[in-house]
Design an enzyme around this catalytic site. Structure first.
Site, PDB file in Angstrom:
ATOM      1  N   TYR A   1      -9.398  14.455  -6.543  1.00 25.37           N
ATOM      2  CA  TYR A   1      -8.568  13.898  -7.613  1.00 25.37           C
ATOM      3  C   TYR A   1      -7.835  15.011  -8.362  1.00 25.37           C
ATOM      4  CZ  TYR A   1      -7.332  11.106 -11.733  1.00 25.37           C
ATOM      5  OH  TYR A   1      -6.653  10.466 -12.742  1.00 25.37           O
TER       6      TYR A   1
ATOM      7  N   ASP B   1       0.871  -1.167   0.000  1.00 25.27           N
ATOM      8  CA  ASP B   1       0.000   0.000   0.000  1.00 25.27           C
ATOM      9  C   ASP B   1       0.910   1.220   0.000  1.00 25.27           C
ATOM     10  OD1 ASP B   1      -1.612   2.184   0.648  1.00 25.27           O
ATOM     11  OD2 ASP B   1      -2.854   1.063   2.056  1.00 25.27           O
TER      12      ASP B   1
ATOM     13  N   LYS C   1      -3.726  15.719  -8.685  1.00 27.62           N
ATOM     14  CA  LYS C   1      -3.047  15.661  -9.975  1.00 27.62           C
ATOM     15  C   LYS C   1      -2.347  16.979 -10.301  1.00 27.62           C
ATOM     16  CE  LYS C   1      -3.799  11.394 -10.798  1.00 27.62           C
ATOM     17  NZ  LYS C   1      -2.665  10.429 -10.764  1.00 27.62           N
TER      18      LYS C   1
END
Length: 257
Positions: free
Chosen positions: A162, A66, A166
């Site tokens: 998200y 992980d 990014k």
């Protein structure tokens, strides 16, 4: 493949998120090009499937990890040193979109943290571990390729976690590029739009657009992304693709919004 040191002149890569999608496609493309590849991901079974697809003669190892957990990342890169000795490439690919189309005001704190922990902190931890090994090894140097997204440039509706990670990936890429110069560590970023993976299945049934409508979007093969990553990976360290965008030709990205 056994975990004892391999006596090989082939180049070695770590691919995170190698159990599916773009990670699997890139791992298979690198293996097919003669690289030794460490396949990393949270679930052992998909990694085993990727290794099987690479074929019996492939030089691959599977390392469940992980990337948001520092101890898992340390164990991953320790396994790479033990098995391969040298590290030439990290493809920093593991990521999650998080809950689908959640408005900013409804995004739960835990969901925000999950996306940030995997997409940004995980990418940093893996890059840091790769950087340390590339700096210390002889010959010195190597390459890190970060999986960005066209969302590093233009968001989709209801994608705040998200999109934020990014955009942050771009800063991570630039900082690694600068700090790696004295040690022959090159860092680039591939920004991907609508590769056909499990993560983008909804593109083909209708996805929310900036004008509030639902629309089907075209996709491209993940193998087309993989070929681009292999090209970036195999450049000499004196050359670097700093940023590349690979996208489905007809997707509504240019002019999005």
């Amino acid at each position: 493949m056994s975990n004892k040191l391999l006596n090989s002149v082939t180049k070695t890569a770590v691919v995170t998120g190698a159990g599916s999608g773009i990670g699997r496609a890139v791992a298979l493309a690198l293996s097919g090009a003669g690289w030794s590849v460490a396949l990393a991901g949270r679930r052992p079974e998909p990694l085993t499937e990727t290794a099987a697809l690479a074929g019996p003669d492939a030089r691959v190892i599977t390392v469940p990890a992980d990337v948001s957990r520092p101890d898992d990342v340390d164990a991953l890169f320790s396994a790479v040193r033990e098995c391969f000795g040298h590290l030439d490439l990290l493809f920093n690919n593991a990521g999650t979109f998080g809950p689908r189309a959640v408005p900013v005001e409804d995004l739960a704190y835990d969901d925000w943290r999950t996306v940030v922990d995997v997409n940004l902190t995980g990418a940093f931890l893996c890059a840091q571990a790769a950087y340390r090994q590339m700096k210390e090894q002889d010959p010195q140097g190597g390459r890190i390729i970060n999986n960005g997204s066209v969302s590093a440039h233009a968001p989709r509706p209801h994608s705040v976690a998200y999109t934020a990670t990014k955009h942050a990936m771009t800063g991570l890429t630039k900082s690694l590029s600068l700090d790696g110069r004295p040690y022959r560590i090159a860092c680039g970023q591939i920004d991907i739009g609508n590769a056909a993976t499990e993560m983008t299945e909804r593109m083909q049934t209708g996805i929310l657009q900036a004008n509030g409508e639902l629309a089907v979007e075209p996709v491209m093969a993940a193998s087309d992304v993989a070929r681009t990553v292999v090209h970036m990976a195999e450049l000499p360290l004196e050359a670097n693709v700093q940023f590349a965008t690979v996208m489905a030709t007809g997707m509504p990205y240019v002019g999005r919004g």
